[in-house]
Design a protein around this motif. Structure first.
Motif, PDB file in Angstrom:
ATOM      1  N   VAL A 210      17.931  -2.855   4.392  1.00 55.68           N
ATOM      2  CA  VAL A 210      17.377  -1.673   4.737  1.00 55.68           C
ATOM      3  C   VAL A 210      17.309  -0.601   3.696  1.00 55.68           C
ATOM      4  N   ILE A 211      15.963  -0.097   3.696  1.00 57.40           N
ATOM      5  CA  ILE A 211      15.470   0.668   2.483  1.00 57.40           C
ATOM      6  C   ILE A 211      15.417   1.924   3.019  1.00 57.40           C
ATOM      7  N   ASP A 212      15.834   2.900   2.279  1.00 60.52           N
ATOM      8  CA  ASP A 212      16.034   4.508   2.533  1.00 60.52           C
ATOM      9  C   ASP A 212      16.357   4.876   3.726  1.00 60.52           C
ATOM     10  N   PRO A 213      17.512   4.415   4.333  1.00 60.39           N
ATOM     11  CA  PRO A 213      17.918   5.062   5.892  1.00 60.39           C
ATOM     12  C   PRO A 213      18.146   6.391   5.760  1.00 60.39           C
ATOM     13  N   PRO A 214      18.315   7.060   6.901  1.00 60.04           N
ATOM     14  CA  PRO A 214      18.954   8.371   6.926  1.00 60.04           C
ATOM     15  C   PRO A 214      20.324   8.369   6.307  1.00 60.04           C
ATOM     16  N   SER A 215      20.766   9.741   5.923  1.00 59.22           N
ATOM     17  CA  SER A 215      22.038   9.948   5.246  1.00 59.22           C
ATOM     18  C   SER A 215      23.408   9.629   5.977  1.00 59.22           C
ATOM     19  N   VAL A 216      23.057   9.714   7.312  1.00 57.72           N
ATOM     20  CA  VAL A 216      24.081   9.250   8.287  1.00 57.72           C
ATOM     21  C   VAL A 216      24.521   7.691   8.473  1.00 57.72           C
ATOM     22  N   PHE A 217      23.267   7.032   8.354  1.00 55.27           N
ATOM     23  CA  PHE A 217      23.320   5.625   8.661  1.00 55.27           C
ATOM     24  C   PHE A 217      24.531   4.714   8.129  1.00 55.27           C
ATOM     25  N   SER A 218      24.903   5.199   6.752  1.00 53.07           N
ATOM     26  CA  SER A 218      25.851   4.279   6.052  1.00 53.07           C
ATOM     27  C   SER A 218      27.263   4.524   6.872  1.00 53.07           C
ATOM     28  N   TYR A 219      27.529   5.713   7.351  1.00 57.76           N
ATOM     29  CA  TYR A 219      28.805   5.670   8.048  1.00 57.76           C
ATOM     30  C   TYR A 219      28.466   4.974   9.431  1.00 57.76           C
ATOM     31  N   LEU A 220      27.654   5.076  10.162  1.00 55.73           N
ATOM     32  CA  LEU A 220      27.309   4.436  11.388  1.00 55.73           C
ATOM     33  C   LEU A 220      27.569   2.817  11.083  1.00 55.73           C
ATOM     34  N   TRP A 221      26.846   2.352   9.960  1.00 51.55           N
ATOM     35  CA  TRP A 221      26.813   1.027   9.789  1.00 51.55           C
ATOM     36  C   TRP A 221      28.072   0.405   9.552  1.00 51.55           C
ATOM     37  N   LYS A 222      29.071   1.031   8.895  1.00 51.12           N
ATOM     38  CA  LYS A 222      30.336   0.444   8.302  1.00 51.12           C
ATOM     39  C   LYS A 222      31.039   0.296   9.708  1.00 51.12           C
ATOM     40  N   GLY A 223      30.894   1.305  10.701  1.00 55.44           N
ATOM     41  CA  GLY A 223      31.623   1.082  11.975  1.00 55.44           C
ATOM     42  C   GLY A 223      31.103   0.086  12.952  1.00 55.44           C
ATOM     43  N   VAL A 224      29.878  -0.386  12.826  1.00 53.86           N
ATOM     44  CA  VAL A 224      29.122  -1.521  13.622  1.00 53.86           C
ATOM     45  C   VAL A 224      29.271  -2.660  12.725  1.00 53.86           C
ATOM     46  N   LYS A 225      29.264  -2.721  11.685  1.00 55.89           N
ATOM     47  CA  LYS A 225      29.022  -4.060  10.876  1.00 55.89           C
ATOM     48  C   LYS A 225      29.981  -5.099  11.149  1.00 55.89           C
ATOM     49  N   PRO A 226      31.296  -4.845  11.286  1.00 58.45           N
ATOM     50  CA  PRO A 226      32.030  -6.042  11.632  1.00 58.45           C
ATOM     51  C   PRO A 226      31.625  -6.838  13.152  1.00 58.45           C
ATOM     52  N   PHE A 227      30.992  -6.279  13.845  1.00 59.90           N
ATOM     53  CA  PHE A 227      30.443  -6.707  15.338  1.00 59.90           C
ATOM     54  C   PHE A 227      29.003  -7.481  15.119  1.00 59.90           C
ATOM     55  N   VAL A 228      28.294  -7.162  14.010  1.00 53.89           N
ATOM     56  CA  VAL A 228      26.818  -7.840  13.700  1.00 53.89           C
ATOM     57  C   VAL A 228      27.225  -9.203  13.215  1.00 53.89           C
ATOM     58  N   GLU A 229      26.601 -10.211  13.911  1.00 53.42           N
ATOM     59  CA  GLU A 229      26.592 -11.410  13.297  1.00 53.42           C
ATOM     60  C   GLU A 229      26.009 -11.759  11.935  1.00 53.42           C
ATOM     61  N   LEU A 230      24.713 -11.044  11.881  1.00 50.80           N
ATOM     62  CA  LEU A 230      24.113 -11.033  10.464  1.00 50.80           C
ATOM     63  C   LEU A 230      24.266  -9.979   9.499  1.00 50.80           C
ATOM     64  N   SER A 231      25.480  -9.528   9.670  1.00 50.90           N
ATOM     65  CA  SER A 231      25.749  -8.353   8.655  1.00 50.90           C
ATOM     66  C   SER A 231      25.974  -8.730   7.240  1.00 50.90           C
ATOM     67  N   PRO A 232      26.832  -9.848   7.070  1.00 45.39           N
ATOM     68  CA  PRO A 232      26.888 -10.415   5.499  1.00 45.39           C
ATOM     69  C   PRO A 232      25.648 -10.594   4.769  1.00 45.39           C
ATOM     70  N   ILE A 233      24.401 -10.805   5.324  1.00 47.18           N
ATOM     71  CA  ILE A 233      23.272 -10.977   4.668  1.00 47.18           C
ATOM     72  C   ILE A 233      22.332  -9.813   4.704  1.00 47.18           C
ATOM     73  N   THR A 234      22.806  -8.517   5.134  1.00 45.21           N
ATOM     74  CA  THR A 234      22.132  -7.269   5.561  1.00 45.21           C
ATOM     75  C   THR A 234      22.465  -6.434   4.386  1.00 45.21           C
ATOM     76  N   MET A 235      21.770  -5.925   3.589  1.00 44.87           N
ATOM     77  CA  MET A 235      22.088  -4.991   2.512  1.00 44.87           C
ATOM     78  C   MET A 235      21.329  -3.812   2.763  1.00 44.87           C
ATOM     79  N   VAL A 236      21.852  -2.591   2.375  1.00 46.72           N
ATOM     80  CA  VAL A 236      21.179  -1.213   2.435  1.00 46.72           C
ATOM     81  C   VAL A 236      20.989  -0.710   1.012  1.00 46.72           C
ATOM     82  N   VAL A 237      19.766  -0.226   0.607  1.00 45.45           N
ATOM     83  CA  VAL A 237      19.541  -0.018  -0.697  1.00 45.45           C
ATOM     84  C   VAL A 237      18.619   1.299  -0.734  1.00 45.45           C
ATOM     85  N   SER A 238      18.303   1.811  -1.930  1.00 48.38           N
ATOM     86  CA  SER A 238      17.673   2.913  -2.031  1.00 48.38           C
ATOM     87  C   SER A 238      16.338   2.796  -2.978  1.00 48.38           C
ATOM     88  N   SER A 239      15.273   3.266  -2.489  1.00 54.66           N
ATOM     89  CA  SER A 239      14.059   2.857  -3.482  1.00 54.66           C
ATOM     90  C   SER A 239      14.179   3.879  -4.686  1.00 54.66           C
TER      91      SER A 239
END
Length: 421
Positions: A184-213
């Motif tokens: 996930v490249i350059d998401p909105p600023s609040v996305f990181s907080y939402l992703w932390k809450g949803v991450k445990p319930f997503v099956e593919l979250s271990p191979i999904t990474m958030v980066v900044s360009s």
């Protein structure tokens, strides 16, 4: 070696038996499989569903049947590129190329208003078309792809979260064991907080990474960065000092101080912002001090110099001076060997480091670095300009549509102007 071969043969035999059991369950169920569905349920496909369900035959057969029903409802067999001519021209979703392991790299550059102008089924069909094109372009021994989500077109973090979760859920359920990595490249600023809450319930979250360009603006490789001196260094850069005055009042690029001649003064020194290196204080004859020039080691006060600078002053021995007269000491008869003296090293400054680093775990500290290192091989695909004809050349009939039957000599090279470089 014989035991190892026997063990591998036993494993292959068990896998073949499980695959046959899954196919047998599918054929017993109604409605019966069509020719295209039987072609889809090959050995490699059934093995991926078995691996996803922990080698459970019943669970794999159930999910595979659900996948076949979903593909029929979406109309995967009737997908054509002509239905998405506008999206393909703008590069909304496309295959950018293949990495070092021949895995196709898929880029999604979906804008926030796209789902408002199109139905959910149309959006799903676009994603499926892109995934099917990537699967068609795979080599024989390759069965995974890489996803790059460009989230810079989204202003709402929740809107992008819906797109991301829907795509990951679709890939996890109907394309199991196909995803190698997702970025996930350059998401909105609040996305990181939402992703932390949803991450445990997503099956593919271990191979999904958030980066900044922004971390890769200088160069594609980390080795191209210029080497700058550390901000916490206690030494001056020799190239920045161009003074040739002899030792007198100490001066530097920041301040200078001069010693007063009066011995009864309460403040025998005072600070000034002017360069007073030309003035000389105290005895400056060559017999006592020596014609030492100002260098990066002595062009500062003794209190700020490193231990090496305080102990070694060229070839001349340091002479301690006092503001009050004292009885001169007798001359030394032994000559000290300076090579045997072990000068203390400058201690590494630790006061500039945050104390919170000592209480963090290594996994939390290196998480961002691991994400950046993992994204480096795919950065060139993200920055590569979109070429519609190159993407269409990866489509095989019937996905390519009518344009895939036109001769390559008659195709016009189209570069989308909506892509960022």
């Amino acid at each position: 070696m014989g035991k190892k071969l026997e063990y591998e043969l036993q494993i292959n035999q068990k896998e073949a038996e499980r695959v046959e059991a899954v196919l047998h369950l599918l054929k017993k169920q109604s409605p019966p499989l069509t020719l295209k569905q039987e072609k889809f349920c090959n050995n490699a496909c059934v093995k991926r569903f078995l691996k996803c369900k922990g080698e459970s035959v019943k669970k794999a057969a159930k999910q595979l049947r659900a996948c076949l029903s979903w593909r029929e409802s979406i109309g995967v067999e009737h997908l054509m590129a002509d239905e998405f001519s506008g999206e393909i021209a703008d590069g909304v979703a496309y295959v950018s190329g293949h990495d070092d392991q021949a895995r196709p790299v898929i880029i999604f550059r979906i804008k926030q208003d796209y789902q408002k102008l199109h139905s959910q089924k149309h959006f799903t069909r676009l994603l499926v078309l892109t995934l099917e094109v990537a699967i068609q372009s795979m080599a024989k021994k390759v069965d995974q792809f890489v996803l790059l989500f460009d989230a810079s077109f989204f202003r709402s973090a929740s809107a992008f979260m819906n797109v991301l979760l829907g795509t990951l859920k679709m890939v996890g359920e109907f394309y199991p064991c196909r995803l190698h990595k997702a970025f996930v490249i350059d998401p909105p600023s609040v996305f990181s907080y939402l992703w932390k809450g949803v991450k445990p319930f997503v099956e593919l979250s271990p191979i999904t990474m958030v980066v900044s360009s922004l971390d890769f603006e200088e160069s594609l490789e980390f080795s191209d960065f210029a080497s700058y001196p550390r901000a916490s260094s206690l030494r001056f850069d020799p190239s920045s000092v161009s003074s040739t005055a002899k030792i007198g009042s100490c001066s530097s690029s920041r301040f200078s101080f001069t010693v007063s001649h009066s011995l009864d003064s309460l403040k025998p020194w005072h600070l000034s912002l002017t360069d007073t290196s030309a003035s000389k204080v105290g005895p400056t004859t060559p017999a006592l001090v020596g014609p030492a020039l100002i260098s990066p080691l002595n062009a500062r006060s003794y209190s700020f110099a490193s231990p090496v600078a305080r102990t070694s002053r060229g070839n001349a021995c340091p002479v301690k001076k006092s503001f009050f007269p004292s009885t001169p000491l007798p001359q030394k008869t032994q000559v000290m060997d300076r090579e045997r003296i072990n000068h203390p090293r400058t201690p590494k400054p630790s006061f500039l480091q945050s104390p919170a680093l000592f209480f963090r775990k290594e996994c939390h500290v290196s998480r961002a670095d691991k994400c950046r290192e993992s994204f480096v091989p795919f950065l060139k695909f993200y920055r590569r300009p979109y070429d519609e004809m190159t993407y269409r050349s990866k489509m095989r009939p019937p996905l390519g549509g009518l344009i895939s039957t036109i001769s390559p000599q008659l195709r016009r090279r189209h570069m989308s102007i909506s892509q960022r470089f």
